[in-house]
Every structure is written in structure tokens, then in C-alpha cells.
Design a protein around this motif. Structure first.
Motif, short mmCIF file in Angstrom:
data_model
loop_
_atom_site.label_atom_id
_atom_site.label_comp_id
_atom_site.label_asym_id
_atom_site.label_seq_id
_atom_site.Cartn_x
_atom_site.Cartn_y
_atom_site.Cartn_z
N VAL A 629 25.09 39.18 26.56
CA VAL A 629 25.05 40.41 27.36
C VAL A 629 24.79 40.06 28.83
CG1 VAL A 629 23.75 42.54 27.74
CG2 VAL A 629 24.34 41.83 25.42
N LEU A 630 23.89 39.11 29.08
CA LEU A 630 23.62 38.72 30.46
C LEU A 630 24.87 38.12 31.11
CD1 LEU A 630 20.07 37.12 30.08
CD2 LEU A 630 20.66 39.37 30.99
N MET A 631 25.66 37.36 30.36
CA MET A 631 26.91 36.83 30.91
C MET A 631 27.87 37.95 31.30
SD MET A 631 27.89 33.33 28.86
CE MET A 631 27.99 34.06 27.24
N MET A 632 27.88 39.04 30.54
CA MET A 632 28.73 40.18 30.93
C MET A 632 28.34 40.72 32.29
SD MET A 632 28.97 42.32 27.36
CE MET A 632 29.48 41.55 25.83
N PHE A 633 27.04 40.90 32.52
CA PHE A 633 26.59 41.45 33.80
C PHE A 633 26.85 40.45 34.93
CE2 PHE A 633 24.20 44.23 30.97
CZ PHE A 633 24.31 45.44 31.62
N ILE A 634 26.65 39.16 34.65
CA ILE A 634 26.93 38.15 35.67
C ILE A 634 28.41 38.20 36.07
CG2 ILE A 634 27.03 35.68 36.11
CD1 ILE A 634 24.54 35.39 34.36
N LYS A 635 29.27 38.31 35.08
CA LYS A 635 30.71 38.37 35.37
C LYS A 635 31.05 39.62 36.17
CE LYS A 635 35.22 38.39 33.06
NZ LYS A 635 35.92 38.33 31.75
N TRP A 636 30.44 40.75 35.83
CA TRP A 636 30.74 41.99 36.56
C TRP A 636 30.31 41.89 38.03
CZ3 TRP A 636 28.59 45.68 32.22
CH2 TRP A 636 29.59 45.83 31.23
N PHE A 637 29.21 41.21 38.30
CA PHE A 637 28.69 41.16 39.68
C PHE A 637 29.30 40.02 40.51
CE2 PHE A 637 25.21 43.59 37.74
CZ PHE A 637 25.10 44.61 38.66
N MET A 638 29.86 39.03 39.85
CA MET A 638 30.37 37.86 40.59
C MET A 638 31.86 37.91 40.85
SD MET A 638 28.26 34.63 39.01
CE MET A 638 29.25 33.52 40.00
N TYR A 639 32.63 38.48 39.96
CA TYR A 639 34.08 38.37 40.05
C TYR A 639 34.69 39.74 40.40
CZ TYR A 639 33.50 33.81 37.91
OH TYR A 639 33.12 32.52 37.65
N TYR A 640 35.66 39.71 41.36
CA TYR A 640 36.32 40.92 41.81
C TYR A 640 37.83 40.67 41.87
CZ TYR A 640 31.74 42.70 43.16
OH TYR A 640 30.44 43.14 43.13
N ALA A 641 38.58 41.70 41.61
CA ALA A 641 40.03 41.55 41.52
C ALA A 641 40.68 41.32 42.88
CB ALA A 641 40.65 42.77 40.85
N ASN A 642 40.07 41.82 43.95
CA ASN A 642 40.71 41.73 45.26
C ASN A 642 40.37 40.45 46.02
OD1 ASN A 642 38.08 42.34 45.69
ND2 ASN A 642 38.46 44.23 46.88
N ARG A 643 39.74 39.48 45.37
CA ARG A 643 39.42 38.20 46.02
C ARG A 643 40.51 37.18 45.66
NH1 ARG A 643 32.84 37.35 45.35
NH2 ARG A 643 32.23 39.27 46.43
N ILE A 644 41.55 37.19 46.49
CA ILE A 644 42.69 36.30 46.19
C ILE A 644 43.25 35.62 47.42
CG2 ILE A 644 43.42 37.62 44.15
CD1 ILE A 644 45.44 39.05 45.91
N ASP A 645 42.68 35.91 48.58
CA ASP A 645 43.30 35.41 49.81
C ASP A 645 43.04 33.92 50.02
OD1 ASP A 645 44.23 37.93 50.22
OD2 ASP A 645 42.55 38.52 51.49
N THR A 646 41.80 33.53 50.16
CA THR A 646 41.45 32.13 50.42
C THR A 646 41.08 31.43 49.12
OG1 THR A 646 39.12 32.66 50.78
CG2 THR A 646 40.59 32.80 52.70
N ASP A 647 40.94 30.09 49.20
CA ASP A 647 40.58 29.33 48.01
C ASP A 647 39.18 29.69 47.53
OD1 ASP A 647 43.00 28.08 48.05
OD2 ASP A 647 42.28 26.29 49.11
N GLU A 648 38.29 29.97 48.47
CA GLU A 648 36.92 30.33 48.07
C GLU A 648 36.88 31.67 47.37
OE1 GLU A 648 32.50 30.91 50.09
OE2 GLU A 648 34.20 30.25 51.30
N GLU A 649 37.66 32.62 47.87
CA GLU A 649 37.73 33.91 47.22
C GLU A 649 38.49 33.84 45.90
OE1 GLU A 649 39.40 36.63 49.96
OE2 GLU A 649 37.51 37.01 51.01
N PHE A 650 39.47 32.93 45.83
CA PHE A 650 40.24 32.79 44.60
C PHE A 650 39.35 32.37 43.43
CE2 PHE A 650 42.84 30.42 41.59
CZ PHE A 650 43.86 31.32 41.34
N ILE A 651 38.32 31.57 43.71
CA ILE A 651 37.41 31.11 42.65
C ILE A 651 36.69 32.30 42.02
CG2 ILE A 651 35.32 29.74 42.21
CD1 ILE A 651 36.22 27.85 44.40
N TYR A 652 36.41 33.33 42.81
CA TYR A 652 35.73 34.51 42.31
C TYR A 652 36.68 35.68 42.09
CZ TYR A 652 31.57 31.93 43.63
OH TYR A 652 30.60 30.97 43.73
N GLY A 653 37.94 35.36 41.83
CA GLY A 653 38.92 36.38 41.51
C GLY A 653 39.13 36.51 40.01
N THR A 654 40.05 37.37 39.62
CA THR A 654 40.26 37.65 38.21
C THR A 654 40.84 36.47 37.45
OG1 THR A 654 42.40 38.62 38.79
CG2 THR A 654 40.51 40.12 38.59
#
Length: 893
Positions: A629-654
């Protein structure tokens, strides 16, 4: 038997009950969380005061008596004759009630609860019931005799009327009987039978042979005519002539009161031999034969006499029915109170048969379970009973020490009764065990609403529950015998809460009859969402993509964004959302159940279960499933669909967001996740692999901990206690008797084990303890997995309910919205009626019942298995209210 400890209630002055009311109320509220404290008491009653004291205790309903004569036959007990007299009075009352209902007379129910009559009043009641029964039976017998006579005269009137038609059909004016019989009988038989025949009114013992020279007439049931005619033809070989006519109006059977249809018949025959044969056939078909004169003048004279007697009988019958009605009306005014009095008397004598007599035959001894908080109220009731009986010797109530498990008694009210019944049907809680009812008041309607979540359907359910709650008193006074309605009415507060919670979850899901509420606008800005598309109401071709610029990062104010109702990927989004939500709710619900087990063990001072069961269970559940359950919340707070521009944002993308299910499976199988090179890692955070291995090792170590710790500690405690016991015996023998051995029996072994919390296993062999603990461990470990999967029913039923609602809207109601003009109003009216019927019958009733049963299973199996043993037995007090209610239910069935 241990010596009783006397109470000093009777010797103390009368206490002011108002000072303790507040404390008792708070204590009874506490007994909702845990069953009330009970004590075994011994009661001494004087013979002359026993009846009144038991009557007061029955009105109070807080005492459960034990049978002190289990080996004595019920027919050999002291008050068996009084019980038989009560049975006889109850039989007479049931007879009066049946006659009252037969006449449709309303029975007056004032709602009064009369007290149990004194024993001397039984004679007056018996005399009253005997007089009413005899009078009513005499009236019924007279009425039945009059109705039978009236039936005979009515049938004779119909015979005279119908046969006149047969005779008038003959042409030429000659004697019709003579013309009809010439075709069947010879001249000598005509001459033999042409003599004078004495005809007249049917007397009580008339002989039909004196009236039938060559024909017989009678009445038979209409449905027997075809078989009757065939039998006559075959038995007489066609030598008879039968004419029949139907009686238009039904006739009342005096024995049963049923309305029957009959027919009049007349049979012409030849000679005495056929006469005998015809009469036997009539007797076999239960046909009634009547005299019918041959001459028209005689028939007219008989008809006039019959009419006169019918009018007289109508007058007498009317007077008889009036008298019967007056008797029944007078009885109907008091029959409810009479039933209550007789049943109370019978219950009192049944209870007195449970008591023992002392050697002087002047005192009755009873043993009973009573709640400790209500001891003072019981003492006051005993005092009132003593004063009513006029006895000078007060009753004595002593508390007793016993090793027997007391019954379980939970204080409930009209709100908590239905919730308590849910767990009582699963299993009565053990004495002083944690009662899950107060928590279920919230969790039950909430889990139901997660599956049923629809604001519109929840509103319908809430309105129905609120109506039953607001109309509670008049609806309860009707006392319907419809079992389904009684179930609904008994659970009215559950239905109300389920409807309210469903309205809340419906707003969270933004689902109202499969449509959404656009209250706060939308956080989505879709460029190609034109006006015609909005008016299409569901004909969506747009795929909502959070990775585009069409989505503003500010979340929706409350619940789901209404634009998802128009999205093509709505099911994909809701599927993931509701599945994760059901897992989170399920893990928290199970953890709550494990936490309650800690409170239960602390109350019973069971340290062994806390150390050997509670702690490893919490570690196992938290380190595996709560971590998921904690992993679910971590994933919700860390990863976003619109982070795709740079390599750093890509790591936290979908694309780099790991699957929680795959991570959990890899954790169990000790495998690293697979990921893309650009993502750099397949974990959610740094060091996750090491932490997961530590968590897995700790969780696996909890399995042998649960399996072996408790049996080994019990075994060790027993060996230490046996060693101390041997040393104590040797020391005592050396001190008292030199070298002689003198065994001393004590409970040192049991005391040592009980101090560690294993007292419930005192008499259990070690082999059974190992087996029991192994079963418990396997059940918990495998159950943690299966129970977690079982909570996925919250996700499955929620999606199924939403899809059924949407299909019903699109396949039914939307068809009526497409018809234009004045015809559209008519079509929409009809289609809306069909849609409303299907909505209530399928989505509210059937889906509601399905969600209710699944919620019940989640509480009985997944929740209660963590702490609830349910091995107790219910407190069944001697209560007039319960006795009268159960008697009313049996009578309705």
C-alpha cells in the motif's frame, strides 16, 4: 458446591436509584463494546411470594434461570397441573379467536400490557372462558342444525320448481307421470303402482320409499352429473329415464360453510328391482332424495308449505346469527388482554418448575444468571413482588462462585439491534469478548457503499430507509406477517446508513444514474470538445491523455472530474483507481481487526497470545501487504504523466513508473525488476531492493514464530511447574512424615501456565496444541493472501454496478430522448416507467442484495477471523416481552 456470598441489598435502606442512573448508562454503553459482566446468583423465595416475585422478574427481563431439575420428568414437576390449566385456557382462547376471525370482527388491541393475574384469579378466567366456549358451541350447533334444515327445504323447493317444468313439457294435458312411465313399465306394474300415495312435507325420519311410486327426485353436486348418468345407464342397462336441471344460485354447506353448486334430477324406472338399484346408485354418489308429489295440486300445496317454513327459518337464523355476533363482539374486546394474561401465567409456572424445594417444602430455591449492573433493579423487583404477595419474609439473593462460562449479554437499542443481529447470526461472542458491532456501524455501510456507489440509487435507498424510520411506530403497530417486509423493517437503520454512505461514494465517483454532476467545472481543457459533442451525451471519440497540455495540474475539487464520463478511456482509468482503492481499504480493515485482537488479549491478560500471535501477525501483514500500500502512495506522489521533456523528467514519467504488482511479486520471488535503460532503475526509491529483502526475511521469520513459539513456551512453563511441584512435595514429605511420601494435589502447573496467558490450554495435550497452532498459522498466512484478494470484490462489484447502470441508460432511457414532437412525450413517459422499474428491481434491489451479501462476507470472514472466536452462548432472560413476541410469531406462521 462453593458457599454463596450473601449480598446485603435487602438489609440496606432503599437506595436512590437516580444517583446511579448516569453511571449505569455509561456502563451499559461500555457493554456495547464488550459483553456485560454477569454473575451467578442463588435465589431463595417463600412459596407464597414466589409467584409474584417471578412475575416482577418477568416484567423486568434481566434474569436467566437455570433448570435445577434436569432429571425430573416434566409431568412430575410441582406446578404441572397449573401449566395444563393454562394450556386448556389457551386452547379455548384460540377457538374464540378462530370464530372471531371467521366473522371478520376486528379484535381490539389497545397496546396495553396487563400484569400477570394472581393465582386466585385463574378460577375466574377459567369460568369465563368455559362459559364463552359452551355458549358459542351451543349457538354454532343450533345454527348448523338450522342451516341444514334450511338447505333441505331450499333443495326441496328447487325440486318442486324444476320438476314442474318437466311435467309441463308433456303435451295433451294427460298425466305426465303416467305418459313417461308407459314407455318403461308394463301395464300390470302401472296398475300395481297406481294406488294412492301419501305425500307431504319431509319429516325428520321420513322413508323415501313411501313417496316414490315410479320415479325418484333429488339433488346432486353438479360435477358428479356426468358420472352419475353413465352409472345409471350401465347399471340399469338403459331402462331408466333421467332428466336434470342446474340450480343457478350456489348453496351453502352447513358443515364447512363453502358455497357449492348442485343440480336437480328426476329418474323414471321400472319395477322394484330397478328402484332398489337406482336408490343405491344415488346413495353411492351422495345424492339427496326428496319426496315429489305426482299431482300438481299436491305439489303446489307442498311448495306453499315449504316457502312458509323457509321464511320462519330465515327469521330464526337471523336471530341466532345476531346472538352469535354479540357474543363474539364482546369477546373480541378482551381477547388480546386474555391471551397476554394466560401466557404470562403459563410462563411463570413454567419458570417455577425450574426451581427446587427445600426440605421444609416452604421455600423455593433458584439459580440464575444476572448482569452485575442490574443487581439493584432485580432487588427492587423482588421487593415489589414480596409486597404484592403480602409475605413477611423477604427474598434472599446470593452471589455464587462458579467456573462455568457465563452467557453473553450485550446491551442494545433499536438502532444497534440490527447490527448486533448480524454477528449473532454468525456466532455469539464469548463472554467479555470484544464486540465488533460498534465498529460495524461505520464499516458495514461504508464497504457496501464502495460497491454500490451511485448517488441516485443511494438516494432511493436512503429515502426508503428514512421513511421506515420516521414511520417506525405506526409501521411496527401493524405487525405484518410478510417475512420479507419484516426483514426490511428490522434493518431499517442499516438501509438508511447504506443509502447515505452510497450517496457519499456516489459523489466521490461522480456517478448519478450513470451520469456525472458538473458542479465545479472541469480541470481538463480539451480543444476539440465542440458544442455538438457535448450535446451528444456520451458519443465520445476523445481519449483523455494526462501527458498533453489539455490538463491543468490542479486536481478536481471533490471526487472524479465529470469529463471522465465523456472519455473513451474511462473504464481503463476507473479500473486502476478502484482496484487500488479496494486493496488499500482491505489492508486497513484487516489491520484494524488484528489491532482489536490486541485489545482482547490485554483484557484477558493473555500475554502469551500477544507475544506469540499478535506481534508476528502485525509484522507479517505490515511488512508485506501494508508495504504494498505504501508503494502505491509513493508511486502516486512521485510519477506524473506530463514529465516527458528532459531525461530527468522522463525518469519520473509514466514509462518509467514501475508496476506495483510486479514489484510485489519480485519481492516475494527475490527478483530484480526489468526496466528501460533510459529509466536508470526499476525501483521506486534508492535502496528499495535491500529494504524489501529485509522486510521479506522478517515476514518469513514470523511464520515459525507463530508456529512454534506458543507451544514451546507452554511446554516450558509446564515442565517448570512440574519441577516446582515435585520439589514442594519432597520438602513437605521430609518435614511432616520423615521419609514417607505424601502426595499433595495443587494447581501449581495450571497457575504457572495461566500467568503466561495460556490458561485456555490447561487440559489440552501438547500434541493437540502443536496441531492447533499449525492450523492457525497456515490459516493466517494463506488467509492474508486470499483475504487481500477477496477485497477486490469492492472493485469488481463497483465496476459491474456502474456498467449495468450505464447500459440501462443507453439501452432504455436514451431511446425515449430521441423521439421528437408530441409523440416523444408519450414514448418518454412509457420508457421512463420501464427504466424506473428496471432500475429499482435490478440495480437497487438485486444489486443492493448482492453488495449486502458481499459486505457481510467481508466482515464475517476477512475481518472477524483476526480476533473473533464467537464460541459463547446468548443470554436468554425470562422476559414476558420476548415470550409474547415469540408467541405472536408462532401464531402468525
Amino acid at each position: 458446591m462453593p458457599q454463596p456470598q450473601p449480598l446485603s441489598f435487602l438489609s440496606d435502606p432503599v437506595r436512590v436509584v437516580n444517583k446511579t442512573d448516569l453511571f449505569q448508562r455509561f456502563a451499559k454503553m461500555g457493554s456495547l463494546f464488550r459483553s456485560a459482566e454477569m454473575t451467578l446468583c442463588q435465589l431463595f423465595l417463600q412459596s407464597e411470594a414466589a409467584y409474584a416475585c417471578v412475575s416482577e422478574l418477568g416484567e423486568l427481563g434481566l434474569v436467566q434461570f437455570r433448570d435445577l431439575n434436569p432429571d425430573v420428568n416434566v409431568f412430575q414437576r410441582k406446578f404441572v397441573n397449573e401449566v395444563r390449566r393454562c394450556d386448556e385456557m389457551e386452547r379455548k382462547l384460540r377457538y374464540l379467536e378462530k370464530e372471531i376471525k371467521k366473522d371478520g370482527i376486528p379484535m381490539l388491541d389497545t397496546g396495553e400490557n396487563p400484569e400477570a393475574p394472581q393465582p386466585r384469579e385463574m378460577i375466574d378466567l377459567e369460568a369465563t372462558f368455559e362459559k364463552l366456549e359452551n355458549e358459542l358451541r351451543e349457538v354454532n350447533q343450533n345454527a348448523e342444525a338450522l342451516k341444514r334444515n334450511f338447505l333441505e327445504l331450499t333443495e326441496l323447493k328447487q325440486i318442486l320448481r324444476k320438476t314442474q317444468v318437466f311435467f309441463d313439457e308433456h303435451e295433451g294435458g294427460t298425466n305426465p307421470t303416467e305418459s313417461m312411465t308407459r314407455a318403461l313399465i308394463s301395464e300390470d306394474s302401472i296398475a300395481r303402482q297406481s294406488g294412492s300415495v301419501q305425500l307431504g312435507f319431509p319429516e325428520k325420519n321420513y322413508d323415501p320409499e313411501d313417496y316414490y311410486p315410479c320415479f325418484v327426485a333429488g339433488v346432486i353436486l353438479r360435477e358428479r352429473i356426468p358420472a352419475f348418468e353413465r352409472m345409471l345407464w350401465r347399471a340399469c342397462r338403459g331402462n331408466v329415464f333421467l332428466r336434470q336441471a342446474e340450480i343457478e344460485t350456489p348453496l351453502e354447506d352447513p358443515s364447512t360453510g363453502d358455497q357449492v353448486y348442485k343440480s336437480v334430477f328426476i329418474i323414471f324406472f321400472q319395477g322394484d328391482q330397478l328402484k332398489t338399484r337406482v336408490k343405491k346408485i344415488c346413495e353411492g354418489f351422495r345424492a339427496t332424495l326428496y319426496p315429489c308429489p305426482e299431482a300438481p295440486a299436491d305439489r303446489r300445496e307442498m311448495a306453499m308449505g315449504v316457502m312458509t317454513r323457509i321464511e320462519d327459518l330465515n327469521t330464526v337464523l337471523g336471530q341466532t346469527q345476531d346472538h352469535r355476533h354479540r357474543v363474539l363482539v364482546a369477546a373480541a374486546k378482551n381477547i388480546k388482554n386474555w391471551f397476554v394474561k394466560v401466557r404470562k401465567i403459563k410462563a411463570i409456572y413454567h419458570t417455577l418448575n425450574l426451581f427446587n424445594l427445600d426440605v421444609t417444602q416452604k421455600c423455593l430455591i433458584a439459580e440464575c444468571w444476572v448482569p452485575v449492573l442490574d443487581l439493584e433493579n432485580i432487588q427492587l423487583a423482588l421487593r415489589r413482588g414480596t409486597e404484592r404477595s403480602g409475605s413477611s419474609v423477604p427474598p434472599i439473593l446470593n452471589r455464587m462462585d462458579t467456573s462455568e462460562d457465563p452467557p453473553t449479554y450485550n446491551h442494545t437499542n433499536k438502532f444497534t439491534t440490527a447490527f448486533q443481529a448480524l454477528y449473532d447470526s454468525y456466532g455469539i461472542a464469548s463472554y467479555r469478548e470484544m464486540n465488533p458491532t460498534p465498529y460495524t456501524i461505520i464499516t458495514f455501510p461504508f464497504l457496501f457503499a464502495v460497491m454500490f456507489g451511485d448517488f441516485g440509487h443511494g438516494l432511493i435507498m436512503a429515502i426508503f430507509g428514512a421513511w421506515m424510520v420516521l414511520k417506525e411506530k405506526p409501521l411496527a403497530a401493524k405487525k405484518s406477517d410478510n417475512e420479507i417486509w419484516n426483514i426490511f423493517f428490522g434493518g431499517r437503520y442499516i438501509i438508511l446508513l447504506m443509502g447515505i454512505f452510497s450517496m457519499y461514494t456516489g459523489l466521490i465517483y461522480n456517478d448519478v444514474f450513470s451520469k456525472s454532476l458538473n458542479i465545479f467545472g472541469s480541470s481538463w481543457k480539451v480543444s476539440n470538445l465542440n458544442t455538438s459533442y457535448v450535446e451528444g451525451l456520451g458519443q465520445s471519440e476523445h481519449m483523455l491523455n494526462p501527458a498533453t497540455d489539455d490538463y491543468s495540474e490542479s486536481p478536481y475539487v471533490f471526487g472524479l472530474d465529470p469529463v471522465w464520463q465523456l472519455a473513451k478511456n474511462k473504464i481503463i482509468f476507473l479500473n486502476s483507481f478502484k482496484m487500488k482503492l479496494s486493496i488499500i481499504i482491505g489492508i486497513l480493515h484487516m489491520l484494524f481487526g488484528v489491532a482489536i485482537s490486541y485489545i482482547k488479549n490485554m483484557h484477558f491478560n493473555n500475554r502469551l497470545n500477544i507475544i506469540c500471535e499478535f506481534i508476528p501477525q502485525v509484522i507479517f501483514l505490515c511488512f508485506l501487504f501494508l508495504y504494498m500500500v505504501l508503494m502505491m502512495f509513493i508511486k502516486w506522489f512521485m510519477y506524473y504523466a506530463n514529465r516527458i521533456d528532459t531525461d530527468e523528467e522522463f525518469i519520473y514519467g509514466t514509462r518509467c513508473a514501475p508496476s506495483i504488482l510486479l514489484l510485489f511479486i519480485g519481492m516475494i520471488l527475490n527478483k530484480d525488476p526489468v526496466y528501460e535503460d533510459r529509466c536508470q532503475t526499476g525501483y521506486l526509491y534508492a535502496g528499495q531492493g535491500i529494504i524489501q529483502k529485509l522486510l521479506l526475511i522478517c515476514a518469513l521469520l514470523c511464520v515459525p514464530w507463530m508456529l512454534l513459539a506458543k507451544p514451546l513456551m507452554i511446554r516450558r512453563a509446564r515442565k517448570q511447574a512440574e519441577l516446582r511441584n515435585v520439589n514442594h512435595n519432597q520438602l513437605h514429605s521430609a518435614t511432616e512424615n520423615g521419609d514417607a511420601e505424601q502426595p499433595i494435589h495443587n494447581n501449581t502447573s495450571q497457575t504457572a501456565v495461566a500467568q503466561q496467558g495460556g490458561g485456555e490450554h490447561d487440559d489440552e495435550p501438547m500434541s493437540e496444541i502443536y496441531i492447533h497452532q499449525g492450523i492457525h498459522t497456515i490459516e493466517y498466512v494463506l488467509g492474508s493472501i486470499s483475504h487481500t484478494a477477496s477485497y477486490l470484490r469492492l472493485w469488481a462489484l463497483s465496476l459491474a454496478h456502474a456498467q449495468l447502470s450505464e447500459v440501462l441508460w443507453q439501452m432504455v432511457l436514451s431511446k425515449g430522448l430521441k423521439v421528437e414532437g408530441w409523440a416523444g412525450g408519450v414514448v418518454l413517459y412509457l420508457i421512463f416507467a420501464a427504466w424506473g422499474t428496471l432500475t429499482i428491481s435490478i440495480l437497487v434491489l438485486m444489486e443492493g442484495l448482492s453488495a449486502f451479501l458481499h459486505t457481510l462476507r467481508l466482515h464475517w470472514v476477512e475481518f472477524c477471523s483476526k480476533f473473533y472466536s464467537g464460541s459463547g452462548y446468548a443470554f436468554q432472560p425470562f422476559s414476558f416481552e420476548i415470550i409474547l413476541e415469540s408467541a405472536g410469531q408462532v401464531k402468525e406462521e
